[in-house]
Scaffold this motif. Sequence first.
Motif: not given
Length: 99
Positions: A28, A44-45, A61-63, A69
């Motif tokens: 994270t 974000y991950r 990364v993705r929120n 992404e």
Amino acid sequence: MATTDAQRRSGPSAAYTAPSHFFHVGDTVLVRRSYLHAAAAGVYRVVATLPPSDGQFQYRVRNDEERYERVVAQDRLEPFSAPASSKQDTLIKRTFDRG
């Protein structure tokens, strides 16, 4: 001169360690905003690690609040650690508990 050529052909010395990604899939992170790169505020991950570009490792990364992404360079990422809920709950309880 021959030893120099042999050293070059044999590759890096044993003491050399190649740079590696600082973050890993599932970590994270927070994305630093800049005037060139606007990113939604939030956490974000890391979805994937990507090869370097212009000397910087990159990450996908993705929120959770976005439908897509982003690709972000490593220098724009910061590790994120969620506050420990047990410590926070204890502080709230000590502060506001009347019993």
